[in-house]
Write a protein that holds these residues in place. Sequence first.
Motif, PDB file in Angstrom:
ATOM      1  N   TYR A  34       0.831  -1.201   0.000  1.00 22.27           N
ATOM      2  CA  TYR A  34       0.000   0.000   0.000  1.00 22.27           C
ATOM      3  C   TYR A  34       0.868   1.255   0.000  1.00 22.27           C
ATOM      4  CZ  TYR A  34      -3.909   3.047   1.275  1.00 22.27           C
ATOM      5  OH  TYR A  34      -4.864   4.024   1.280  1.00 22.27           O
ATOM      6  N   GLU A  37       2.408   1.648  -3.438  1.00 22.68           N
ATOM      7  CA  GLU A  37       1.404   2.097  -4.405  1.00 22.68           C
ATOM      8  C   GLU A  37       1.070   3.572  -4.190  1.00 22.68           C
ATOM      9  OE1 GLU A  37      -2.981   0.714  -6.137  1.00 22.68           O
ATOM     10  OE2 GLU A  37      -2.085  -0.318  -4.413  1.00 22.68           O
ATOM     11  N   LEU A  38       1.013   3.978  -2.942  1.00 23.17           N
ATOM     12  CA  LEU A  38       0.738   5.378  -2.629  1.00 23.17           C
ATOM     13  C   LEU A  38       1.864   6.280  -3.135  1.00 23.17           C
ATOM     14  CD1 LEU A  38      -1.146   7.358  -1.148  1.00 23.17           C
ATOM     15  CD2 LEU A  38       0.144   6.910   0.935  1.00 23.17           C
ATOM     16  N   TRP A  39       3.093   5.854  -2.958  1.00 21.07           N
ATOM     17  CA  TRP A  39       4.232   6.618  -3.467  1.00 21.07           C
ATOM     18  C   TRP A  39       4.188   6.714  -4.992  1.00 21.07           C
ATOM     19  CZ3 TRP A  39       7.641  10.098  -2.427  1.00 21.07           C
ATOM     20  CH2 TRP A  39       8.787  10.242  -3.227  1.00 21.07           C
ATOM     21  N   ARG A  41       1.621   7.027  -6.726  1.00 22.37           N
ATOM     22  CA  ARG A  41       0.556   7.966  -7.111  1.00 22.37           C
ATOM     23  C   ARG A  41       0.872   9.395  -6.674  1.00 22.37           C
ATOM     24  NH1 ARG A  41      -0.706   3.537  -8.731  1.00 22.37           N
ATOM     25  NH2 ARG A  41      -2.805   2.744  -9.155  1.00 22.37           N
ATOM     26  N   ARG A  42       2.121   9.691  -6.360  1.00 20.58           N
ATOM     27  CA  ARG A  42       2.468  11.023  -5.841  1.00 20.58           C
ATOM     28  C   ARG A  42       2.159  12.134  -6.842  1.00 20.58           C
ATOM     29  NH1 ARG A  42       6.906   8.134  -7.132  1.00 20.58           N
ATOM     30  NH2 ARG A  42       8.536   9.056  -8.446  1.00 20.58           N
ATOM     31  N   PRO A 133      -5.020   3.976  -4.205  1.00 17.82           N
ATOM     32  CA  PRO A 133      -4.966   4.080  -2.745  1.00 17.82           C
ATOM     33  C   PRO A 133      -5.823   5.254  -2.273  1.00 17.82           C
ATOM     34  CG  PRO A 133      -2.761   3.898  -3.669  1.00 17.82           C
ATOM     35  CD  PRO A 133      -3.679   4.144  -4.818  1.00 17.82           C
ATOM     36  N   ALA A 135      -5.883   6.800   0.379  1.00 21.48           N
ATOM     37  CA  ALA A 135      -5.147   7.793   1.183  1.00 21.48           C
ATOM     38  C   ALA A 135      -4.668   8.961   0.335  1.00 21.48           C
ATOM     39  CB  ALA A 135      -3.960   7.132   1.879  1.00 21.48           C
ATOM     40  N   THR A 136      -4.624   8.792  -0.979  1.00 18.81           N
ATOM     41  CA  THR A 136      -4.195   9.901  -1.835  1.00 18.81           C
ATOM     42  C   THR A 136      -5.128  11.103  -1.701  1.00 18.81           C
ATOM     43  OG1 THR A 136      -5.420   8.949  -3.691  1.00 18.81           O
ATOM     44  CG2 THR A 136      -3.077   8.409  -3.530  1.00 18.81           C
ATOM     45  N   TRP A 287      -5.604   2.914   6.724  1.00 13.80           N
ATOM     46  CA  TRP A 287      -5.314   1.763   5.859  1.00 13.80           C
ATOM     47  C   TRP A 287      -6.161   0.550   6.226  1.00 13.80           C
ATOM     48  CZ3 TRP A 287      -2.577  -2.458   8.199  1.00 13.80           C
ATOM     49  CH2 TRP A 287      -2.308  -3.513   7.339  1.00 13.80           C
ATOM     50  N   GLU A 290      -9.344   0.320   4.286  1.00 11.35           N
ATOM     51  CA  GLU A 290      -9.203   0.607   2.854  1.00 11.35           C
ATOM     52  C   GLU A 290     -10.261  -0.084   2.008  1.00 11.35           C
ATOM     53  OE1 GLU A 290      -7.265   2.115  -0.706  1.00 11.35           O
ATOM     54  OE2 GLU A 290      -7.179   2.670   1.414  1.00 11.35           O
TER      55      GLU A 290
END
Length: 296
Positions: A34, A37-39, A41-42, A133, A135-136, A287, A290
């Motif tokens: 996770y 994947e979040l990184w 989508r930066r 993700p 969290a984005t 998370w 999610e």
Amino acid sequence: MSTAPESVGTASLAAMAEQFGLSKSSVRPAFGSYVRELWGRRQFVLSYARARTYAAYAGARLGSLWQILTPLFNAAVYYLAFGLLLNTKAGVENYTAFLICGMFVFSFTQRSMIEGARSISGNMSLIRTLHFPRATLPMAYVLNELTQMLMSMGILLVIVAVTDGFAVSWLLIIPALLLQTGFNIGMTLTFARLGAFMGDLNQLLPFITRTWLYASGVFFSIPDKLRSAEAPDWVIQVLAFNPIAAYIDIMRRAILANHEPHQLPNAWWIATGWTLLALVGGFIYFWRAEERYGRG
């Protein structure tokens, strides 16, 4: 009469899916996956934050200039109410910069929490359409507020430069801002999850943050007020654990030359502790839900 063979059941479909490498889209990914994947989508986080900033002022005649005017108008109103009418400026040098600094720091956290609480519930169509993700979204809201904060701090530094001059301590603005941003991310992730499943939270948050405002030393020095009331030192120590009070204090130490008499004890350590607790705890808390975002 059934159109599908009786033998084709759930177990057979599951086996077929496994054979062809298919998996449930709603399954919560492993924590490490996770984060990676979040990184990845930066760029989406940056673009989404910029789009929100543009959309917020697109219909206004003055456009993005309101990013500068809004915090200044807020500070002017509070200066009139507290600095002049209630005379909280007594004994505080350069009260204008003192007040504006407190307002900017508090507003950064307040707006991150309020906007972040709507980041999931207000983007259901996007969440149900695309896999990414979640969290984005709250992180993009924090980045949007960070942009506002940077512009506000630029205004404040101009004011301080005129009144007090430049100082080497201004370099401490960077770690102070990083600590508060980490805290805001953690708190925004926490309230994003709560807001996704508790619709009434969005109505309560303005009242909660307003109460927090008056207990955070935005308008006056907490230690000075308590000492003038002859409060014991342990009361000051307890109130120093208010995270916003700590972030305001370390920012004032960095910016204001004469803030030393108004310090809260151990503010840097308290600010660091709250950042680690909020960031790690908030990220894990978000998370763990999610796979539930977007259902219903």
